[in-house]
Write a protein that holds these residues in place. Structure first.
Motif, mmCIF file in Angstrom:
data_model
loop_
_atom_site.group_PDB
_atom_site.id
_atom_site.type_symbol
_atom_site.label_atom_id
_atom_site.label_comp_id
_atom_site.label_asym_id
_atom_site.label_seq_id
_atom_site.Cartn_x
_atom_site.Cartn_y
_atom_site.Cartn_z
ATOM 1 N N LEU A 14 0.834 -1.205 0.000
ATOM 2 C CA LEU A 14 0.000 0.000 0.000
ATOM 3 C C LEU A 14 0.866 1.251 0.000
ATOM 4 O O LEU A 14 0.627 2.185 -0.774
ATOM 5 C CB LEU A 14 -0.917 0.002 1.223
ATOM 6 N N LEU A 15 1.880 1.273 0.850
ATOM 7 C CA LEU A 15 2.749 2.445 0.933
ATOM 8 C C LEU A 15 3.482 2.680 -0.387
ATOM 9 O O LEU A 15 3.596 3.821 -0.853
ATOM 10 C CB LEU A 15 3.753 2.266 2.073
ATOM 11 N N ALA A 16 3.953 1.604 -0.994
ATOM 12 C CA ALA A 16 4.647 1.731 -2.277
ATOM 13 C C ALA A 16 3.708 2.293 -3.345
ATOM 14 O O ALA A 16 4.100 3.146 -4.152
ATOM 15 C CB ALA A 16 5.192 0.372 -2.708
ATOM 16 N N ALA A 17 2.462 1.825 -3.336
ATOM 17 C CA ALA A 17 1.486 2.303 -4.315
ATOM 18 C C ALA A 17 1.143 3.771 -4.077
ATOM 19 O O ALA A 17 0.979 4.547 -5.024
ATOM 20 C CB ALA A 17 0.226 1.444 -4.246
ATOM 21 N N LEU A 18 1.055 4.158 -2.817
ATOM 22 C CA LEU A 18 0.778 5.557 -2.493
ATOM 23 C C LEU A 18 1.914 6.455 -2.966
ATOM 24 O O LEU A 18 1.676 7.545 -3.503
ATOM 25 C CB LEU A 18 0.575 5.714 -0.982
ATOM 26 N N ARG A 19 3.130 6.002 -2.779
ATOM 27 C CA ARG A 19 4.283 6.805 -3.194
ATOM 28 C C ARG A 19 4.393 6.904 -4.710
ATOM 29 O O ARG A 19 4.984 7.846 -5.235
ATOM 30 C CB ARG A 19 5.553 6.218 -2.588
ATOM 31 N N LYS A 20 3.799 5.953 -5.399
ATOM 32 C CA LYS A 20 3.746 6.014 -6.866
ATOM 33 C C LYS A 20 2.542 6.824 -7.341
ATOM 34 O O LYS A 20 2.327 6.962 -8.542
ATOM 35 C CB LYS A 20 3.671 4.601 -7.444
ATOM 36 N N ARG A 21 1.780 7.343 -6.355
ATOM 37 C CA ARG A 21 0.592 8.152 -6.637
ATOM 38 C C ARG A 21 -0.451 7.366 -7.439
ATOM 39 O O ARG A 21 -1.106 7.908 -8.335
ATOM 40 C CB ARG A 21 0.966 9.438 -7.383
ATOM 41 N N THR A 58 -6.645 16.509 5.943
ATOM 42 C CA THR A 58 -5.793 15.398 6.377
ATOM 43 C C THR A 58 -5.259 14.617 5.185
ATOM 44 O O THR A 58 -4.057 14.315 5.107
ATOM 45 C CB THR A 58 -6.577 14.451 7.304
ATOM 46 N N PHE A 59 -6.125 14.303 4.244
ATOM 47 C CA PHE A 59 -5.679 13.513 3.097
ATOM 48 C C PHE A 59 -4.836 14.349 2.132
ATOM 49 O O PHE A 59 -3.914 13.822 1.498
ATOM 50 C CB PHE A 59 -6.881 12.875 2.401
ATOM 51 N N LEU A 60 -5.120 15.640 2.058
ATOM 52 C CA LEU A 60 -4.261 16.512 1.258
ATOM 53 C C LEU A 60 -2.867 16.605 1.880
ATOM 54 O O LEU A 60 -1.850 16.556 1.176
ATOM 55 C CB LEU A 60 -4.878 17.906 1.154
ATOM 56 N N ARG A 61 -2.826 16.718 3.210
ATOM 57 C CA ARG A 61 -1.544 16.794 3.910
ATOM 58 C C ARG A 61 -0.763 15.491 3.741
ATOM 59 O O ARG A 61 0.462 15.508 3.588
ATOM 60 C CB ARG A 61 -1.795 17.080 5.394
ATOM 61 N N LEU A 62 -1.470 14.380 3.781
ATOM 62 C CA LEU A 62 -0.800 13.091 3.587
ATOM 63 C C LEU A 62 -0.139 13.027 2.213
ATOM 64 O O LEU A 62 1.003 12.580 2.089
ATOM 65 C CB LEU A 62 -1.803 11.953 3.745
ATOM 66 N N ILE A 63 -0.855 13.475 1.186
ATOM 67 C CA ILE A 63 -0.291 13.462 -0.164
ATOM 68 C C ILE A 63 0.949 14.352 -0.236
ATOM 69 O O ILE A 63 1.973 13.980 -0.820
ATOM 70 C CB ILE A 63 -1.351 13.932 -1.183
ATOM 71 N N GLU A 64 0.862 15.523 0.394
ATOM 72 C CA GLU A 64 1.973 16.471 0.354
ATOM 73 C C GLU A 64 3.206 15.952 1.087
ATOM 74 O O GLU A 64 4.340 16.220 0.679
ATOM 75 C CB GLU A 64 1.539 17.801 0.985
ATOM 76 N N ARG A 65 2.996 15.199 2.177
ATOM 77 C CA ARG A 65 4.110 14.814 3.045
ATOM 78 C C ARG A 65 4.406 13.319 3.038
ATOM 79 O O ARG A 65 5.104 12.821 3.922
ATOM 80 C CB ARG A 65 3.817 15.272 4.480
ATOM 81 N N LEU A 66 3.885 12.631 2.062
ATOM 82 C CA LEU A 66 4.052 11.181 2.023
ATOM 83 C C LEU A 66 5.518 10.771 2.010
ATOM 84 O O LEU A 66 5.902 9.762 2.611
ATOM 85 C CB LEU A 66 3.331 10.616 0.796
ATOM 86 N N ASP A 67 6.355 11.552 1.349
ATOM 87 C CA ASP A 67 7.782 11.213 1.281
ATOM 88 C C ASP A 67 8.467 11.347 2.638
ATOM 89 O O ASP A 67 9.574 10.825 2.829
ATOM 90 C CB ASP A 67 8.486 12.110 0.257
ATOM 91 N N GLN A 68 7.818 12.037 3.579
ATOM 92 C CA GLN A 68 8.399 12.200 4.912
ATOM 93 C C GLN A 68 8.072 11.034 5.838
ATOM 94 O O GLN A 68 8.646 10.923 6.919
ATOM 95 C CB GLN A 68 7.893 13.502 5.546
ATOM 96 N N ARG A 81 -2.526 11.016 13.426
ATOM 97 C CA ARG A 81 -1.703 12.092 13.988
ATOM 98 C C ARG A 81 -1.891 13.386 13.192
ATOM 99 O O ARG A 81 -1.996 14.472 13.770
ATOM 100 C CB ARG A 81 -0.229 11.663 13.978
ATOM 101 N N ILE A 82 -1.930 13.273 11.875
ATOM 102 C CA ILE A 82 -2.166 14.450 11.038
ATOM 103 C C ILE A 82 -3.527 15.055 11.363
ATOM 104 O O ILE A 82 -3.661 16.273 11.550
ATOM 105 C CB ILE A 82 -2.093 14.074 9.539
ATOM 106 N N ALA A 83 -4.545 14.204 11.439
ATOM 107 C CA ALA A 83 -5.899 14.681 11.729
ATOM 108 C C ALA A 83 -5.972 15.323 13.108
ATOM 109 O O ALA A 83 -6.640 16.357 13.294
ATOM 110 C CB ALA A 83 -6.888 13.520 11.633
#
Length: 205
Positions: A14-21, A58-68, A81-83
């Motif tokens: 899941l994380l790999a797929a998210l990082r591939k957008r 929250t989901f916008l922030r996740l997209i912006e900071r996923l690499d972190q 935690r973001i929420a």
């Protein structure tokens, strides 16, 4: 190929797929956590419109900071935690003096005045709807710093460690706040349900 069933069993996938957008991964994550994020936000903010805004942010922030995201915690914990942080930011705009951080605990706990075991009352005395309504009122009346711990532990089912990580509390402080929340809720429910039961008995006389 529908990968969503695989995401449930493979956090790394899941994380790999998210990082591939990959859109399917974001859809899965939103479906899994949007309601949970909303419940956390609305429990803190007591405002549905503001809570919906927190979900979106929250989901916008996740997209912006996923690499972190370093993967040291569960992805869901990070999302909570973001929420939580976004909700607290909104609370502080309303009340700049709000304090939610960890503080020294002196070990003293409030002693409830009413300790009646209302669960032993006759079933016909109270309906499930009445109990649920009174519980919702009691949870809403909890101070924010106790309410968020109760919601995460007892409603969302997170562990003490996860709750502490989300709220930036120590394990000890998390346990103390949960205990205080339970004591508060027990007393509040006892008083309100006693009042309902007494009113019903009076009406039946």
């Amino acid at each position: 190929m529908n990968l969503q069933p695989l995401y449930a069993d493979d956090a790394a996938l899941l994380l790999a797929a998210l990082r591939k957008r990959e859109p399917e991964a974001f859809t899965y994550l939103f479906e899994q956590y949007s309601d949970k994020v909303y419940r956390l936000a609305v429990s803190l903010l007591k405002d549905e419109v503001s809570a919906e805004g927190v979900v979106q942010d929250t989901f916008l922030r996740l997209i912006e900071r996923l690499d972190q995201f370093e993967g040291r915690s569960h992805l869901g914990t990070w999302l909570y935690r973001i929420a939580y942080n976004l909700s607290v930011d909104r609370l502080r705009k309303r009340n700049p003096d709000l304090v939610l951080e960890d503080e020294p605990e002196d070990g003293r706990l409030p002693i409830p005045v009413h300790l009646i075991d209302w669960t032993q009352w006759p079933e016909q005395m109270l309906t499930d709807a009445e109990v649920t309504a009174e519980l919702d009122k009691a949870i809403a009346a909890l101070p924010e710093k106790f309410r968020v711990v109760f919601v995460l532990r007892e409603i969302e089912g997170l562990s003490t460690q996860e709750t502490a990580a989300i709220t930036a509390l120590t394990i000890s402080a998390t346990k103390v706040r949960l205990h205080r929340a339970r004591l508060f809720l027990r007393e509040q429910l006892t008083q309100s349900l006693l009042a309902i039961g007494s009113e019903k008995e009076t009406n039946e006389m």
